[in-house]
Design a protein around this motif. Structure first.
Motif, PDB file in Angstrom:
ATOM      1  N   ILE A   5       0.852  -1.190   0.000  1.00  0.00           N
ATOM      2  CA  ILE A   5       0.000   0.000   0.000  1.00  0.00           C
ATOM      3  C   ILE A   5       0.890   1.242   0.000  1.00  0.00           C
ATOM      4  N   CYS A   6       0.735   2.071  -1.012  1.00  0.00           N
ATOM      5  CA  CYS A   6       1.483   3.334  -1.067  1.00  0.00           C
ATOM      6  C   CYS A   6       0.533   4.475  -0.689  1.00  0.00           C
ATOM      7  N   GLY A   7       0.969   5.304   0.279  1.00  0.00           N
ATOM      8  CA  GLY A   7       0.067   6.309   0.859  1.00  0.00           C
ATOM      9  C   GLY A   7      -0.589   5.695   2.096  1.00  0.00           C
ATOM     10  N   ALA A   8       0.166   4.774   2.747  1.00  0.00           N
ATOM     11  CA  ALA A   8      -0.378   3.911   3.803  1.00  0.00           C
ATOM     12  C   ALA A   8      -0.909   4.674   5.021  1.00  0.00           C
ATOM     13  N   ALA A   9      -0.354   5.865   5.283  1.00  0.00           N
ATOM     14  CA  ALA A   9      -0.781   6.595   6.482  1.00  0.00           C
ATOM     15  C   ALA A   9      -1.965   7.519   6.204  1.00  0.00           C
ATOM     16  N   GLY A  10      -2.408   7.551   4.957  1.00  0.00           N
ATOM     17  CA  GLY A  10      -3.514   8.448   4.592  1.00  0.00           C
ATOM     18  C   GLY A  10      -4.872   7.852   4.949  1.00  0.00           C
ATOM     19  N   ARG A  11      -5.909   8.664   4.722  1.00  0.00           N
ATOM     20  CA  ARG A  11      -7.281   8.197   5.024  1.00  0.00           C
ATOM     21  C   ARG A  11      -7.596   6.911   4.268  1.00  0.00           C
ATOM     22  N   MET A  12      -7.279   6.879   2.978  1.00  0.00           N
ATOM     23  CA  MET A  12      -7.571   5.684   2.174  1.00  0.00           C
ATOM     24  C   MET A  12      -6.602   4.542   2.489  1.00  0.00           C
ATOM     25  N   GLY A  13      -5.320   4.889   2.674  1.00  0.00           N
ATOM     26  CA  GLY A  13      -4.311   3.864   2.951  1.00  0.00           C
ATOM     27  C   GLY A  13      -4.701   3.028   4.159  1.00  0.00           C
ATOM     28  N   LYS A  14      -5.157   3.706   5.211  1.00  0.00           N
ATOM     29  CA  LYS A  14      -5.530   2.987   6.443  1.00  0.00           C
ATOM     30  C   LYS A  14      -6.720   2.062   6.201  1.00  0.00           C
ATOM     31  N   ALA A  31       4.001  -1.318   3.312  1.00  0.00           N
ATOM     32  CA  ALA A  31       3.194  -0.118   3.590  1.00  0.00           C
ATOM     33  C   ALA A  31       4.145   1.073   3.530  1.00  0.00           C
ATOM     34  N   VAL A  32       3.840   2.021   2.645  1.00  0.00           N
ATOM     35  CA  VAL A  32       4.800   3.103   2.363  1.00  0.00           C
ATOM     36  C   VAL A  32       4.157   4.473   2.506  1.00  0.00           C
ATOM     37  N   ASP A  33       4.915   5.396   3.048  1.00  0.00           N
ATOM     38  CA  ASP A  33       4.471   6.799   3.043  1.00  0.00           C
ATOM     39  C   ASP A  33       5.720   7.682   2.896  1.00  0.00           C
ATOM     40  N   VAL A  34       5.539   8.982   2.992  1.00  0.00           N
ATOM     41  CA  VAL A  34       6.658   9.914   2.756  1.00  0.00           C
ATOM     42  C   VAL A  34       7.574   9.972   3.996  1.00  0.00           C
ATOM     43  N   PRO A  35       8.858  10.338   3.814  1.00  0.00           N
ATOM     44  CA  PRO A  35       9.807  10.344   4.942  1.00  0.00           C
ATOM     45  C   PRO A  35       9.344  11.207   6.122  1.00  0.00           C
ATOM     46  N   ASP A  73      -1.872   2.161  -4.939  1.00  0.00           N
ATOM     47  CA  ASP A  73      -1.298   3.490  -4.726  1.00  0.00           C
ATOM     48  C   ASP A  73      -2.406   4.526  -4.588  1.00  0.00           C
ATOM     49  N   PHE A  74      -2.630   4.973  -3.345  1.00  0.00           N
ATOM     50  CA  PHE A  74      -3.559   6.080  -3.078  1.00  0.00           C
ATOM     51  C   PHE A  74      -2.763   7.229  -2.449  1.00  0.00           C
ATOM     52  N   ALA A  75      -1.519   7.397  -2.932  1.00  0.00           N
ATOM     53  CA  ALA A  75      -0.722   8.544  -2.495  1.00  0.00           C
ATOM     54  C   ALA A  75      -1.160   9.755  -3.332  1.00  0.00           C
ATOM     55  N   ALA A  77      -0.721  12.965  -6.145  1.00  0.00           N
ATOM     56  CA  ALA A  77      -0.268  12.928  -7.549  1.00  0.00           C
ATOM     57  C   ALA A  77       1.208  13.321  -7.719  1.00  0.00           C
ATOM     58  N   ASP A  78       1.708  14.187  -6.835  1.00  0.00           N
ATOM     59  CA  ASP A  78       3.119  14.594  -6.928  1.00  0.00           C
ATOM     60  C   ASP A  78       4.019  13.376  -6.855  1.00  0.00           C
ATOM     61  N   GLY A  79       4.968  13.247  -7.778  1.00  0.00           N
ATOM     62  CA  GLY A  79       5.938  12.152  -7.698  1.00  0.00           C
ATOM     63  C   GLY A  79       5.439  10.855  -8.317  1.00  0.00           C
ATOM     64  N   PHE A  96      -4.030   2.344  -9.214  1.00  0.00           N
ATOM     65  CA  PHE A  96      -3.923   3.752  -8.801  1.00  0.00           C
ATOM     66  C   PHE A  96      -5.296   4.335  -8.494  1.00  0.00           C
ATOM     67  N   GLY A  97      -5.433   4.916  -7.285  1.00  0.00           N
ATOM     68  CA  GLY A  97      -6.663   5.635  -6.953  1.00  0.00           C
ATOM     69  C   GLY A  97      -6.441   7.132  -6.940  1.00  0.00           C
ATOM     70  N   THR A  98      -5.176   7.534  -7.022  1.00  0.00           N
ATOM     71  CA  THR A  98      -4.805   8.950  -6.946  1.00  0.00           C
ATOM     72  C   THR A  98      -5.553   9.786  -7.985  1.00  0.00           C
ATOM     73  N   HIS A 120      -6.047   2.677 -13.405  1.00  0.00           N
ATOM     74  CA  HIS A 120      -6.113   3.988 -12.747  1.00  0.00           C
ATOM     75  C   HIS A 120      -7.567   4.434 -12.806  1.00  0.00           C
ATOM     76  N   ALA A 121      -8.252   4.387 -11.671  1.00  0.00           N
ATOM     77  CA  ALA A 121      -9.673   4.734 -11.670  1.00  0.00           C
ATOM     78  C   ALA A 121      -9.924   5.903 -10.732  1.00  0.00           C
ATOM     79  N   PRO A 122     -10.737   6.863 -11.155  1.00  0.00           N
ATOM     80  CA  PRO A 122     -11.030   7.992 -10.273  1.00  0.00           C
ATOM     81  C   PRO A 122     -11.926   7.582  -9.115  1.00  0.00           C
ATOM     82  N   ASN A 123     -12.585   6.412  -9.238  1.00  0.00           N
ATOM     83  CA  ASN A 123     -13.481   5.973  -8.170  1.00  0.00           C
ATOM     84  C   ASN A 123     -13.642   4.452  -8.259  1.00  0.00           C
ATOM     85  N   PHE A 124     -13.372   3.777  -7.150  1.00  0.00           N
ATOM     86  CA  PHE A 124     -13.402   2.315  -7.160  1.00  0.00           C
ATOM     87  C   PHE A 124     -14.715   1.750  -6.624  1.00  0.00           C
ATOM     88  N   SER A 125     -15.690   2.607  -6.315  1.00  0.00           N
ATOM     89  CA  SER A 125     -16.941   2.046  -5.779  1.00  0.00           C
ATOM     90  C   SER A 125     -17.742   1.432  -6.925  1.00  0.00           C
TER      91      SER A 125
HETATM   92  P1  NAD Z   1      -4.623  11.646   2.374  1.00  0.00           P
HETATM   93  O1  NAD Z   1      -4.011  12.997   2.204  1.00  0.00           O
HETATM   94  O2  NAD Z   1      -5.339  11.306   3.637  1.00  0.00           O
HETATM   95  O3  NAD Z   1      -3.505  10.509   2.165  1.00  0.00           O
HETATM   96  C1  NAD Z   1      -2.509  10.546   1.193  1.00  0.00           C
HETATM   97  C2  NAD Z   1      -1.285   9.871   1.809  1.00  0.00           C
HETATM   98  O4  NAD Z   1      -0.310   9.692   0.765  1.00  0.00           O
HETATM   99  C3  NAD Z   1      -0.637  10.723   2.904  1.00  0.00           C
HETATM  100  O5  NAD Z   1      -0.355   9.924   4.055  1.00  0.00           O
HETATM  101  C4  NAD Z   1       0.655  11.220   2.238  1.00  0.00           C
HETATM  102  O6  NAD Z   1       1.721  11.434   3.150  1.00  0.00           O
HETATM  103  C5  NAD Z   1       0.951  10.056   1.294  1.00  0.00           C
HETATM  104  N1  NAD Z   1       1.830  10.400   0.187  1.00  0.00           N
HETATM  105  C6  NAD Z   1       1.865  11.521  -0.571  1.00  0.00           C
HETATM  106  N2  NAD Z   1       2.829  11.445  -1.503  1.00  0.00           N
HETATM  107  C7  NAD Z   1       3.418  10.226  -1.340  1.00  0.00           C
HETATM  108  C8  NAD Z   1       4.492   9.551  -1.987  1.00  0.00           C
HETATM  109  N3  NAD Z   1       5.161  10.109  -2.985  1.00  0.00           N
HETATM  110  N4  NAD Z   1       4.831   8.304  -1.571  1.00  0.00           N
HETATM  111  C9  NAD Z   1       4.158   7.713  -0.546  1.00  0.00           C
HETATM  112  N5  NAD Z   1       3.143   8.314   0.128  1.00  0.00           N
HETATM  113  C10 NAD Z   1       2.774   9.543  -0.265  1.00  0.00           C
HETATM  114  O7  NAD Z   1      -5.583  11.460   1.106  1.00  0.00           O
HETATM  115  P2  NAD Z   1      -6.742  10.374   0.908  1.00  0.00           P
HETATM  116  O8  NAD Z   1      -8.041  10.965   1.291  1.00  0.00           O
HETATM  117  O9  NAD Z   1      -6.318   9.073   1.478  1.00  0.00           O
HETATM  118  O10 NAD Z   1      -6.743  10.309  -0.697  1.00  0.00           O
HETATM  119  C11 NAD Z   1      -5.585   9.940  -1.396  1.00  0.00           C
HETATM  120  C12 NAD Z   1      -5.815  10.051  -2.894  1.00  0.00           C
HETATM  121  O11 NAD Z   1      -6.811   9.101  -3.300  1.00  0.00           O
HETATM  122  C13 NAD Z   1      -6.346  11.416  -3.347  1.00  0.00           C
HETATM  123  O12 NAD Z   1      -5.798  11.703  -4.621  1.00  0.00           O
HETATM  124  C14 NAD Z   1      -7.856  11.193  -3.424  1.00  0.00           C
HETATM  125  O13 NAD Z   1      -8.499  12.100  -4.279  1.00  0.00           O
HETATM  126  C15 NAD Z   1      -7.869   9.796  -3.956  1.00  0.00           C
HETATM  127  N6  NAD Z   1      -9.090   9.023  -3.710  1.00  0.00           N
HETATM  128  C16 NAD Z   1      -9.468   8.186  -4.699  1.00  0.00           C
HETATM  129  C17 NAD Z   1     -10.555   7.361  -4.521  1.00  0.00           C
HETATM  130  C18 NAD Z   1     -10.901   6.370  -5.604  1.00  0.00           C
HETATM  131  O14 NAD Z   1     -11.850   5.569  -5.433  1.00  0.00           O
HETATM  132  N7  NAD Z   1     -10.151   6.373  -6.713  1.00  0.00           N
HETATM  133  C19 NAD Z   1     -11.302   7.412  -3.333  1.00  0.00           C
HETATM  134  C20 NAD Z   1     -10.883   8.296  -2.317  1.00  0.00           C
HETATM  135  C21 NAD Z   1      -9.754   9.090  -2.514  1.00  0.00           C
END
Ligand code: NAD
Length: 266
Positions: A5-14, A31-35, A73-75, A77-79, A96-98, A120-125
Motif C-alpha cells: 500500500i502506497c500512501g499507507a498513512a492516509g485516510r484511504m491507505g488505512k 506499507a509506504v508513506d513519505v519520509p 497506490d492512493f498517495a 499525484a506529486d511524484g 492507482f486511486g490517486t 487507474h480509476a477515479p473511483n473504485f466504488s
Molecule cells: P490523504 O491525504 O489522507 O492521504 C494521502 C497519503 O499519501 C498521505 O499519508 C501522504 O503522506 C501520502 N503520500 C503523498 N505522496 C506520497 C508519496 N510520494 N509516496 C508515498 N506516500 C505519499 O488522502 P486520501 O483521502 O487518502 O486520498 C488519497 C488520494 O486518493 C487522493 O488523490 C484522493 O483524491 C484519492 N481518492 C481516490 C478514490 C478512488 O476511489 N479512486 C477514493 C478516495 C480518494
C-alpha cells in the motif's frame, strides 16, 4: 496474494490495510508513506486501527514493493512518475486511486502500461461505476434540451477540485453527446453570466464536514428533471473496490485495464 500500500498513512491507505486484513487471500506485505510522515516505523496494522500486522510503515518504496504482486497506490499525484519507474522495475501490477494526475503523469501511466498491468480509476466504488454507465446512457438518450449540471461534495480536507469522479462524469457525458472535451464545460458560475447557453455542461464543487463523496448528474428540461445521485458513506466502498481490482489485475498481461473490466460492465 501479496499487496503493497502506497500512501499507507492516509485516510484511504488505512482503510485499504484494514479491509485487506478482512479479505481472503490478501496479505499486506508492504506499507509506504513519505519520509516526513509521523507514522514511519510504526506498525501499519495498529496505525490503521486494527491488530498488529508486523508490517512497519516505511519510506523505502522499492524494498516495500519487492515482495508484492500488486501495489495499491492512493498517495498524492506529486511524484507519480518516479513511483511508476519503481513499479516497472519491480514488475508489480499497479492499482492507482490517486486523483488530479496531470497530463505528464497520465502519459507516464500510459507508457509504463506497456510493461506492467495498470488500473487507474477515479473511483473504485461499484455504485459509482454504475453511475458512470447510467450517466453516459442518459446523456445519449436525452437530447440537448436536457441541460446537464454535475454537482459533487467532499470533506473539507480534500485538496483537489473538481473531484476525479466529477471529471470522469463530465468526460462521459461529453463523449455521449459527441462534444470535444472541455469545449462547452464550465466550472461554477459567478456574476452576470447571461442566460444558459445550449449544450453547456457545468460542474460544481462543494466542500465541507466529513462528506466521503457525493455525486449528482442533473438532466433538466422544460417540464421535467432527472437526477442521478450516488452517495458514499464510507471509504471502505473505495477500498474494497480497489482490493477487488488488485485481485483482478494479478497475473494479467501488461496494459491499461478499467473498473468496467473488473466489474464486467458493458
Ligand atoms: P490523504 O491525504 O489522507 O492521504 C494521502 C497519503 O499519501 C498521505 O499519508 C501522504 O503522506 C501520502 N503520500 C503523498 N505522496 C506520497 C508519496 N510520494 N509516496 C508515498 N506516500 C505519499 O488522502 P486520501 O483521502 O487518502 O486520498 C488519497 C488520494 O486518493 C487522493 O488523490 C484522493 O483524491 C484519492 N481518492 C481516490 C478514490 C478512488 O476511489 N479512486 C477514493 C478516495 C480518494
Amino acid at each position: 496474494m501479496n499487496i503493497c500500500i502506497c500512501g499507507a498513512a492516509g485516510r484511504m491507505g488505512k482503510r485499504l490495510i484494514a479491509c485487506a486484513a478482512e479479505a481472503e487471500n490478501l496479505n499486506v506485505a508492504g506499507a509506504v508513506d513519505v519520509p516526513q510522515c509521523l507514522l514511519i516505523g510504526k506498525d501499519s496494522g495498529i496505525a490503521s486501527g486494527i491488530e498488529k500486522n508486523n508490517i512497519l510503515i516505511t519510506d523505502d518504496l522499492e524494498s516495500a514493493c519487492a515482495g508484492a504482486d500488486v501495489v495499491i497506490d492512493f498517495a498524492l499525484a506529486d511524484g507519480i512518475t518516479d513511483r511508476l519507474k519503481i513499479y516497472e522495475k519491480e514488475k508489480v501490477c499497479a492499482v492507482f486511486g490517486t486523483t488530479a494526475v496531470d497530463d505528464q503523469g497520465k502519459s507516464a501511466i500510459e507508457i509504463t502500461s506497456k510493461n506492467i498491468p495498470i488500473i487507474h480509476a477515479p473511483n473504485f466504488s461499484v455504485g459509482v461505476n454504475l453511475l458512470f454507465a447510467l450517466a453516459k446512457k442518459s446523456a445519449k438518450i436525452l437530447d440537448e434540451n436536457y441541460d446537464i449540471e454535475i454537482i459533487e461534495m467532499h470533506h473539507h480536507h480534500k485538496k483537489d477540485a473538481p473531484s476525479g469522479t466529477a471529471v470522469r462524469l463530465v468526460e462521459l457525458v461529453e463523449e455521449a453527446r459527441g462534444l470535444e472535451y472541455e469545449k462547452k464545460r464550465i466550472y461554477g458560475r459567478e456574476g452576470d453570466t447571461g442566460t444558459r447557453p445550449k449544450g453547456e455542461i457545468a460542474v460544481h464543487s462543494l466542500r465541507g464536514g466529513d462528506v466521503v463523496g457525493d455525486h449528482t448528474v442533473v438532466f433538466a428540461a422544460d417540464g421535467e428533471r432527472i437526477e442521478l445521485t450516488h452517495k458514499a458513506s464510507s471509504r471502505d466502498t473505495f477500498a474494497k473496490g480497489a482490493l477487488r481490482a488488485a485481485q483482478f489485475l494479478a497475473g494479467k498481461e501488461p496494459g491499461i485495464y478499467t473498473m468496467k473490466d473488473v466489474l464486467g460492465i458493458e
